[in-house]
Design a protein around this motif. Structure first.
Motif, mmCIF file in Angstrom:
data_model
loop_
_atom_site.group_PDB
_atom_site.id
_atom_site.type_symbol
_atom_site.label_atom_id
_atom_site.label_comp_id
_atom_site.label_asym_id
_atom_site.label_seq_id
_atom_site.Cartn_x
_atom_site.Cartn_y
_atom_site.Cartn_z
ATOM 1 N N SER A 18 0.818 -1.217 0.000
ATOM 2 C CA SER A 18 0.000 0.000 0.000
ATOM 3 C C SER A 18 0.852 1.266 0.000
ATOM 4 O O SER A 18 0.457 2.264 -0.599
ATOM 5 N N GLU A 43 -9.167 -5.049 0.304
ATOM 6 C CA GLU A 43 -10.091 -3.914 0.383
ATOM 7 C C GLU A 43 -9.522 -2.825 1.288
ATOM 8 O O GLU A 43 -9.622 -1.645 0.986
ATOM 9 N N GLY A 44 -8.934 -3.227 2.408
ATOM 10 C CA GLY A 44 -8.320 -2.259 3.324
ATOM 11 C C GLY A 44 -7.160 -1.525 2.678
ATOM 12 O O GLY A 44 -6.996 -0.319 2.853
ATOM 13 N N GLU A 47 -8.576 0.920 0.143
ATOM 14 C CA GLU A 47 -9.169 2.054 0.875
ATOM 15 C C GLU A 47 -8.079 3.011 1.366
ATOM 16 O O GLU A 47 -8.219 4.223 1.272
ATOM 17 N N ARG A 48 -6.987 2.447 1.882
ATOM 18 C CA ARG A 48 -5.885 3.279 2.364
ATOM 19 C C ARG A 48 -5.301 4.128 1.237
ATOM 20 O O ARG A 48 -5.037 5.314 1.406
ATOM 21 N N LYS A 50 -6.803 4.982 -1.605
ATOM 22 C CA LYS A 50 -7.818 5.942 -2.054
ATOM 23 C C LYS A 50 -7.963 7.107 -1.078
ATOM 24 O O LYS A 50 -8.276 8.224 -1.479
ATOM 25 N N ASN A 51 -7.747 6.863 0.222
ATOM 26 C CA ASN A 51 -7.896 7.916 1.230
ATOM 27 C C ASN A 51 -6.626 8.726 1.446
ATOM 28 O O ASN A 51 -6.662 9.746 2.121
#
Length: 169
Positions: A18, A43-44, A47-48, A50-51
């Protein structure tokens, strides 16, 4: 093709995590995450990424009572060579690897950190941030927004952000 960074990063566990995906997104590249990761973990990670802020590097933070050994364990995880020292969500100092020279690994960060903290405001363009670094003696600075610490920036990363467009999808 005239680039100094990869366009696509392979889907290997040790290469394309990530942190690398965040960096590639900021630089306009693509990171292929490994297919070996369970979907909930994947998914986590997505999400990381994307955020993560598309311009600022993710700031590393430690408390003032953390040790140099703790700082040395995480400082290599980012290219910016800096850790923001926070106490109750308030920035109290900054340490870089230069602060470690000549000190014991068991020294507390509040004993070696730079208390002279100058932060960059979130609304500046990459060009304005680069110019801020040109007129400053600092090579690393936290970025402050309305909600507090939103990231970190270096002179080199400000220059990169003025050239590269983020690739967020």
């Amino acid at each position: 093709i005239g680039t100094t960074f990869p366009v696509v990063v392979a889907n290997m566990n040790d290469v394309s995590g990530s942190r690398m995906a965040e960096t590639m997104a900021r630089r306009g590249g693509l990171a292929v995450l490994s297919q070996d990761i369970p979907l909930t973990v994947l998914e986590g990670k997505i999400e990381r990424v994307k955020n993560a802020h598309p311009v600022f590097d993710t700031a590393l933070t430690l408390g003032p009572d953390s040790t140099i050994n703790e700082a040395m364990a995480i400082i290599d995880k980012r290219a910016h060579d800096g850790i923001v020292v926070v106490d109750d969500s308030e920035i109290v100092g900054i340490v870089t690897s230069a602060n470690f020279v000549g000190n014991s690994g068991f020294s507390k960060l509040h004993e070696v950190m730079n208390y002279d903290v100058e932060a960059i405001e979130e609304g500046l363009s990459p060009e304005e941030m680069f110019n801020w670094f040109q007129g400053s003696r600092h090579h690393y600075a936290p970025v402050m927004g309305k909600v507090g610490l939103v990231g970190a920036m270096t002179k080199k990363s400000a220059l990169s952000r003025s050239v590269d467009a983020p690739a967020l999808d």
